[in-house]
Each structure stands twice: as structure tokens, then as C-alpha cells.
Design a protein around this motif. Structure first.
Motif, short mmCIF file in Angstrom:
data_model
loop_
_atom_site.label_atom_id
_atom_site.label_comp_id
_atom_site.label_asym_id
_atom_site.label_seq_id
_atom_site.Cartn_x
_atom_site.Cartn_y
_atom_site.Cartn_z
N SER A 1 -15.89 -49.21 -14.98
CA SER A 1 -15.45 -49.19 -13.58
C SER A 1 -15.48 -47.77 -13.00
O SER A 1 -15.88 -47.57 -11.84
CB SER A 1 -14.05 -49.79 -13.44
N LEU A 2 -15.11 -46.78 -13.78
CA LEU A 2 -15.14 -45.39 -13.30
C LEU A 2 -16.57 -44.86 -13.29
O LEU A 2 -16.96 -44.13 -12.37
CB LEU A 2 -14.23 -44.51 -14.16
N ALA A 3 -17.36 -45.25 -14.27
CA ALA A 3 -18.77 -44.82 -14.32
C ALA A 3 -19.52 -45.35 -13.10
O ALA A 3 -20.37 -44.64 -12.54
CB ALA A 3 -19.43 -45.32 -15.61
N GLU A 4 -19.21 -46.55 -12.65
CA GLU A 4 -19.85 -47.11 -11.45
C GLU A 4 -19.51 -46.27 -10.22
O GLU A 4 -20.37 -46.05 -9.36
CB GLU A 4 -19.43 -48.56 -11.24
N ILE A 5 -18.27 -45.82 -10.12
CA ILE A 5 -17.86 -44.98 -8.99
C ILE A 5 -18.62 -43.66 -9.03
O ILE A 5 -19.12 -43.19 -8.01
CB ILE A 5 -16.33 -44.78 -8.99
N VAL A 6 -18.70 -43.05 -10.21
CA VAL A 6 -19.45 -41.80 -10.36
C VAL A 6 -20.91 -42.02 -9.94
O VAL A 6 -21.49 -41.20 -9.23
CB VAL A 6 -19.35 -41.26 -11.80
N ASP A 7 -21.49 -43.15 -10.34
CA ASP A 7 -22.87 -43.47 -9.97
C ASP A 7 -23.01 -43.63 -8.45
O ASP A 7 -24.01 -43.20 -7.86
CB ASP A 7 -23.36 -44.74 -10.66
N LEU B 1 -18.65 -36.24 -9.55
CA LEU B 1 -18.69 -36.87 -8.22
C LEU B 1 -19.52 -36.04 -7.24
O LEU B 1 -19.94 -36.53 -6.21
CB LEU B 1 -17.27 -37.07 -7.68
N GLY B 2 -19.71 -34.76 -7.57
CA GLY B 2 -20.53 -33.89 -6.74
C GLY B 2 -19.86 -33.50 -5.42
O GLY B 2 -20.54 -33.28 -4.43
N LEU B 3 -18.55 -33.40 -5.44
CA LEU B 3 -17.82 -33.08 -4.21
C LEU B 3 -17.49 -31.60 -4.06
O LEU B 3 -16.89 -31.19 -3.07
CB LEU B 3 -16.51 -33.89 -4.16
N ALA B 4 -17.91 -30.78 -5.00
CA ALA B 4 -17.53 -29.36 -4.99
C ALA B 4 -18.00 -28.64 -3.72
O ALA B 4 -17.32 -27.72 -3.25
CB ALA B 4 -18.09 -28.66 -6.22
N VAL C 1 -25.53 -40.65 -3.31
CA VAL C 1 -25.50 -40.16 -1.92
C VAL C 1 -25.44 -38.64 -1.91
O VAL C 1 -25.05 -38.01 -2.89
CB VAL C 1 -24.33 -40.77 -1.12
N ASP C 2 -25.81 -38.05 -0.77
CA ASP C 2 -25.85 -36.60 -0.64
C ASP C 2 -24.94 -36.12 0.49
O ASP C 2 -24.61 -36.88 1.40
CB ASP C 2 -27.28 -36.13 -0.32
#
Length: 137
Positions: free
Chosen positions: A6-12, A110-113, A17-18
Motif C-alpha cells: 500500500s505504501l509502495a503504491e503511493i510512492v509509485d 516521494l520526490g517532494l524535496a 508525476v513531476d
């Protein structure tokens, strides 16, 4: 990385998205934060002062095979609510062992940095650290 599905799906989802779309996705998660059950009062919840906005959490680990997570954050704190919702949707109902195996810095995936301040990211890290601390007791 050892993430429950479930967490891996969120990370994916975040990886797919960019740029500003990542923030939009985080806002969507903020709107999906589960409400507190009526029997749980905020006084019984633990504050997470590392978060820039008021956030409270409650970890119900009476059943170590099915940990229940509850979060409370104001509607005017969408980033904090989004992080809480990610943790809730990604970890709620999993075993204590599964949650403890999640890398402390998984949120970097998550790439939010580039879109969220380091202080806000530290808040998400603090939420996960407090959940794990409850589970180690």
C-alpha cells in the motif's frame, strides 16, 4: 526498499508525476485524511511538535498484527494533512513488524524535496519516528 504494498503504491504514484503535480497529489491526499473515530478524543493523542502545523497521532497497537493509526491535523494545514494521510493509507492495518521495517527516510522517494521545505519533510519523518517508537515499546 522494504515497503508494504500500500505504501509502495503511493510512492509509485508520486514517482509518476513531476513538479507541481506532486504538490497537487499531496493536496489530494490531504483531503482524504480519515476522520477520527468518535470514541477517540484528541486529548488521548500525542502531539508531534516537529510538524510546522498542529498534528496529533494515536497508535493503537493492542493487536500487533493489525496496527491502527489515527491522525488529526487542521484543514488549513494541507501539507501536514497530506503527509499524515500518506502514512495512514500506506501503513494503517499493517503489522508492527511491517511498519518497523519501513526505512526512516522512505519519504525521500516521494520526490517532494524540491516542492516542500526541509522543515515540512522533517515533520513527516517525525510522524514515522513516533509511530515506530510506540511500536518498539
Amino acid at each position: 526498499m522494504s515497503l508494504p504494498e500500500s505504501l509502495a503504491e503511493i510512492v509509485d504514484d508520486f514517482a509518476a508525476v513531476d513538479g507541481q503535480d506532486k504538490l497537487q497529489l499531496l493536496l489530494e491526499f490531504s483531503r482524504e485524511l480519515a476522520p477520527l473515530p468518535p470514541e477517540l478524543e484528541q486529548d488521548a493523542m500525542e502531539p508531534v511538535p516537529e510538524c510546522q502545523s498542529p498534528l496529533f497521532l494515536f497508535v493503537d497497537s493492542n493487536d500487533r498484527d493489525r496496527v491502527q493509526l489515527h491522525f488529526s491535523a487542521p484543514a488549513e494545514a494541507p501539507t501536514t494533512r497530506g503527509f499524515a494521510s500518506i502514512l495512514h493509507q500506506g501503513l494503517d492495518g499493517h503489522s508492527a513488524a511491517t511498519i518497523l521495517a519501513v526505512p526512516d527516510d522512505f519519504y525521500s522517494e516521494l520526490g517532494l524535496a524540491d516542492a516542500v521545505s526541509p522543515l515540512r519533510l522533517r515533520g513527516m519523518s517525525a510522524m514515522l519516528a513516533r509511530i515506530k517508537r510506540h511500536l518498539r515499546v
